[in-house]
Design a protein around this motif. Structure first.
Motif, PDB file in Angstrom:
ATOM      1  N   VAL A 192      49.831  24.736  37.969  1.00  0.00           N
ATOM      2  CA  VAL A 192      50.302  25.799  37.078  1.00  0.00           C
ATOM      3  C   VAL A 192      49.253  26.894  37.082  1.00  0.00           C
ATOM      4  O   VAL A 192      48.051  26.617  36.961  1.00  0.00           O
ATOM      5  CB  VAL A 192      50.533  25.273  35.649  1.00  0.00           C
ATOM      6  CG1 VAL A 192      50.993  26.404  34.744  1.00  0.00           C
ATOM      7  CG2 VAL A 192      51.553  24.163  35.650  1.00  0.00           C
ATOM      8  N   VAL A 193      49.711  28.150  37.199  1.00  0.00           N
ATOM      9  CA  VAL A 193      48.796  29.301  37.271  1.00  0.00           C
ATOM     10  C   VAL A 193      48.971  30.140  36.028  1.00  0.00           C
ATOM     11  O   VAL A 193      50.101  30.514  35.651  1.00  0.00           O
ATOM     12  CB  VAL A 193      49.069  30.137  38.532  1.00  0.00           C
ATOM     13  CG1 VAL A 193      48.143  31.355  38.563  1.00  0.00           C
ATOM     14  CG2 VAL A 193      48.874  29.291  39.783  1.00  0.00           C
ATOM     15  N   LEU A 194      47.856  30.474  35.368  1.00  0.00           N
ATOM     16  CA  LEU A 194      47.826  31.394  34.229  1.00  0.00           C
ATOM     17  C   LEU A 194      46.994  32.594  34.630  1.00  0.00           C
ATOM     18  O   LEU A 194      45.814  32.462  34.943  1.00  0.00           O
ATOM     19  CB  LEU A 194      47.213  30.697  33.007  1.00  0.00           C
ATOM     20  CG  LEU A 194      46.896  31.605  31.812  1.00  0.00           C
ATOM     21  CD1 LEU A 194      48.178  32.153  31.190  1.00  0.00           C
ATOM     22  CD2 LEU A 194      46.073  30.854  30.766  1.00  0.00           C
ATOM     23  N   ASP A 195      47.618  33.800  34.645  1.00  0.00           N
ATOM     24  CA  ASP A 195      46.932  35.038  35.008  1.00  0.00           C
ATOM     25  C   ASP A 195      46.807  35.938  33.797  1.00  0.00           C
ATOM     26  O   ASP A 195      47.761  36.089  33.012  1.00  0.00           O
ATOM     27  CB  ASP A 195      47.694  35.783  36.107  1.00  0.00           C
ATOM     28  CG  ASP A 195      47.477  35.167  37.484  1.00  0.00           C
ATOM     29  OD1 ASP A 195      46.557  34.341  37.603  1.00  0.00           O
ATOM     30  OD2 ASP A 195      48.238  35.499  38.413  1.00  0.00           O
ATOM     31  N   VAL A 196      45.634  36.565  33.654  1.00  0.00           N
ATOM     32  CA  VAL A 196      45.417  37.623  32.666  1.00  0.00           C
ATOM     33  C   VAL A 196      44.967  38.846  33.447  1.00  0.00           C
ATOM     34  O   VAL A 196      43.838  38.896  33.941  1.00  0.00           O
ATOM     35  CB  VAL A 196      44.378  37.219  31.609  1.00  0.00           C
ATOM     36  CG1 VAL A 196      44.142  38.363  30.637  1.00  0.00           C
ATOM     37  CG2 VAL A 196      44.834  35.970  30.860  1.00  0.00           C
ATOM     38  N   ALA A 197      45.879  39.833  33.588  1.00  0.00           N
ATOM     39  CA  ALA A 197      45.610  41.022  34.408  1.00  0.00           C
ATOM     40  C   ALA A 197      45.446  42.238  33.510  1.00  0.00           C
ATOM     41  O   ALA A 197      46.192  42.416  32.534  1.00  0.00           O
ATOM     42  CB  ALA A 197      46.755  41.233  35.398  1.00  0.00           C
ATOM     43  N   ASP A 198      44.487  43.114  33.841  1.00  0.00           N
ATOM     44  CA  ASP A 198      44.273  44.352  33.078  1.00  0.00           C
ATOM     45  C   ASP A 198      44.314  45.538  34.029  1.00  0.00           C
ATOM     46  O   ASP A 198      44.301  45.383  35.253  1.00  0.00           O
ATOM     47  CB  ASP A 198      42.943  44.292  32.321  1.00  0.00           C
ATOM     48  CG  ASP A 198      41.736  44.184  33.246  1.00  0.00           C
ATOM     49  OD1 ASP A 198      41.503  45.123  34.034  1.00  0.00           O
ATOM     50  OD2 ASP A 198      41.009  43.160  33.183  1.00  0.00           O
ATOM     51  N   SER A 199      44.355  46.716  33.453  1.00  0.00           N
ATOM     52  CA  SER A 199      44.375  47.967  34.234  1.00  0.00           C
ATOM     53  C   SER A 199      43.063  48.711  34.094  1.00  0.00           C
ATOM     54  O   SER A 199      43.030  49.935  34.145  1.00  0.00           O
ATOM     55  CB  SER A 199      45.551  48.848  33.796  1.00  0.00           C
ATOM     56  OG  SER A 199      45.433  49.169  32.415  1.00  0.00           O
ATOM     57  N   GLY A 200      41.988  47.967  33.912  1.00  0.00           N
ATOM     58  CA  GLY A 200      40.683  48.571  33.712  1.00  0.00           C
ATOM     59  C   GLY A 200      40.028  48.995  35.009  1.00  0.00           C
ATOM     60  O   GLY A 200      40.670  49.080  36.070  1.00  0.00           O
TER      61      GLY A 200
END
Length: 608
Positions: free
Chosen positions: A534-542
């Protein structure tokens, strides 16, 4: 060289002079005695044989021709003439000449053989190895100088004696077995222990070879021995030294060795193994004695491991605890593999390691990590205080509102009890909602021990998002969810996994504090991946993370934020790895920013 040639020439001339004189004297005596040609020929042959022992075949041939000439001139009619009157004298002259050449050749060959044997004997005497020749009855017939030097008996004293009686030989196996192999293969090699004349013992590497006569029948044995006493003593000393070093190394490393024959139950323990198990080294080791010291909670698993190994010869690698007589507990790690011996029986050879210090250090490390994680959670909750207050105020405000509504419905001339009941149900629901929020916050603040369970990763994300929504709004950040079709079941501590997600989302929000030319957004997504992951991603636009930062971003005390502790991401990595997963940072593929990715093993079911 010229002097040598001159000396040889003198010797040759001297021999010819002596030979000529002897032949002349013999001719005068035979002529005086009026011997016939046959008797004189016999005398000449004796002289020629004697002279052939002194020089080469050429000199012997010259003496043979001279003898024929003397025989013809003085003893064959007509005398004093080289003519032969009677034809029956010709065979005598011819046979004499032929016989003299044959006898001279044979004598010279015997002489050369003798010289060769003498040279070979001298060579044997030069070697340090002993050379002994024995007849079929083991009686010594040749005893080299090397044997004299090694054993102390001279050749005259040894020859005629039975070798193994003289030397008090200790054989490595039954003599009948050695003799049988010697007869079948023609040779034998091994180590013998012999006793010298002075009573000291020597160890020799012995090689035996059967000697045969002209018809091929064995008539003796050639034995060569090489003294290896000092080498064996050095090897024994080296083994003792290695054993001493090994024993000290085992003490330092708290590692003992053991051997186990699964067929007959025979067990070997090193000195350190006895010390680890708390057993007196005078006691006979056994598997049963080991099992007596295994902790009662683990004795069945250890017994099964040994039973399985004895049945199918499989290797084993197990950790278990020992409960010693004084009540202390040791943690040990036992590993072993199979090593077949010369009889093809299964022999287990392994190591027994006392890992108690490592286990205690691991426990202290876990306690320290738990304290650090607790500090990080409390720090995160301090940042989220406004969000927490907002989340708690919402159900409280709803409770107040529905309570006031209930009072208004009750204060009517005709109370609306159905509306009151509805408002009370809303009060109860919002009270439970507030209680759930408080319980989650208390769980994050608390320092309770890790409690593993099976959780749905999507549910965990939805529980955390409300806690960080106000922080996102305060930083003008758009918070989005992209959850895959679950449930995504993982095994772990829900509180610790919530802490990871909170830290990653807060870091993403704070990383975009300087972004003004585009929308600040954080996307939390989940999905399944091949291999039951299982993959958990936290992506930002910084602004993203460069390669140098990515290499250290999970190191303890590394931070790019002013006033940061540098522990948040380090704690996240410890938690994810403790759950059997991996955490990494990537560049965002669809634009500027970074992606923090957690990969966890998936389990069979989820809790709703």
């Amino acid at each position: 060289m010229r002097l040598g040639r001159l000396s040889l020439t003198k010797q040759l001339l001297g021999l010819w002079a002596v030979g000529g004189a002897v032949l002349g004297l013999a001719t005068w005596i035979c002529f005086t005695l009026n011997l016939d040609s046959s008797a004189t020929a016999f005398v000449y042959l004796a002289i020629i044989v004697f002279l052939s022992l002194r020089d080469s075949f050429l000199s012997s041939a010259i003496f043979s021709v001279a003898s024929v000439a003397s025989l013809d001139f003085f003893f064959v009619d007509p005398k004093f003439s080289f003519q032969i009157q009677y034809s029956n004298d010709l065979p005598l002259i011819g046979m004499f000449l032929l016989t003299s050449f044959v006898i001279t050749g044979l004598v010279r060959r015997l002489q050369l053989s003798k010289v060769t044997l003498e040279r070979q004997a001298r060579l044997l005497d030069l070697t340090h190895d002993t050379v002994v020749v024995r007849d079929a009855g083991d009686v010594i017939t040749f005893w080299s100088r090397g044997a004299e030097n090694l054993y102390g008996w001279s050749s005259e004293e040894a020859v005629g004696k039975i070798s193994h009686v003289l030397l008090k030989t200790v054989f490595p196996q039954a003599r009948e077995t050695i003799d049988d192999r010697l007869r079948r293969s023609g040779h034998w090699e091994g180590e013998l222990v012999n006793t010298n004349r002075d009573g000291t013992q020597v160890i020799v590497a012995s090689r035996w070879s059967v000697q045969r006569d002209d018809s091929g029948r064995p008539n003796g044995t050639l034995e060569t021995n090489n003294d290896i006493t000092e080498r064996r003593r050095a090897e024994a000393a080296l083994r003792r030294s290695q054993a001493a070093y090994l024993a000290e190394a085992q003490k330092l490393s708290l590692t003992g060795s053991f051997g186990w024959n699964a067929d007959n139950g025979q067990v070997f323990w090193s000195e350190q193994s006895f010390a680890i198990l708390g057993v007196d080294s005078a006691v006979e080791p056994s598997i049963g004695l080991l099992l007596e010291r295994v902790h009662p909670d683990e004795i069945e698993s250890v017994r099964r491991a040994f039973d399985r190994a004895s049945q199918d010869g499989s290797e084993f690698d197990i950790e278990f605890r020992l409960l010693l007589a004084n009540g202390s507990i040791k943690h040990v790690h036992a590993v072993a593999h199979v090593m077949a011996d010369e009889t093809d029986r299964a022999q287990f050879v392994g190591a027994l390691m006392d890992i108690t210090p490592a286990k205690l250090a691991e426990m202290r490390l876990q306690e320290a990590q738990a304290q650090v994680a607790h500090v990080a959670r409390v720090t995160s909750l301090g940042v989220l205080s406004a969000s927490i207050a907002h989340e708690v105020n919402q159900p409280l405000a709803a409770i107040v509102s529905h309570g006031e509504a209930s009072l208004r419905w009750l204060n009517r001339e005709v109370p609306r009890l159905d509306e009151v009941a509805s408002s009370i149900r809303h009060v109860i629901a919002n009270g439970k909602r507030a209680s759930g929020i408080v319980q989650r916050i208390r769980g994050l603040i608390g320092k309770a021990e890790q409690q593993r369970s099976v959780v749905n990763l999507n549910d965990l994300v939805e529980e955390v998002i409300p806690l960080v929504r106000n922080e996102a709004a305060r930083h003008r950040t758009l918070l989005q969810l992209d959850l895959g079709d679950g449930p995504f079941a993982v095994s772990g501590d829900p509180i610790q996994l919530q802490q990871v997600l909170i830290n990653l989302v807060i870091n993403a929000i704070q990383a975009m504090a300087t972004v003004e030319d585009r929308t600040r957004s954080v996307v939390v997504s989940t999905r399944a991946e091949e291999g039951d992951l299982v993959v958990l991603d936290v992506a930002d636009s910084g602004p993203g993370i460069d390669a140098d930062q990515a290499a250290h971003v999970f190191d303890a005390f590394y931070t790019t934020k002013p006033g940061g502790m540098g522990m948040g991401l380090s704690v996240c990595r410890s938690i994810i790895e403790a759950h059997g997963g991996q955490i990494s940072v990537l560049s965002r593929p669809s634009g500027p920013g970074a992606v923090f990715r957690c990969v966890l093993p998936r389990v069979a079911r989820a809790i709703g």
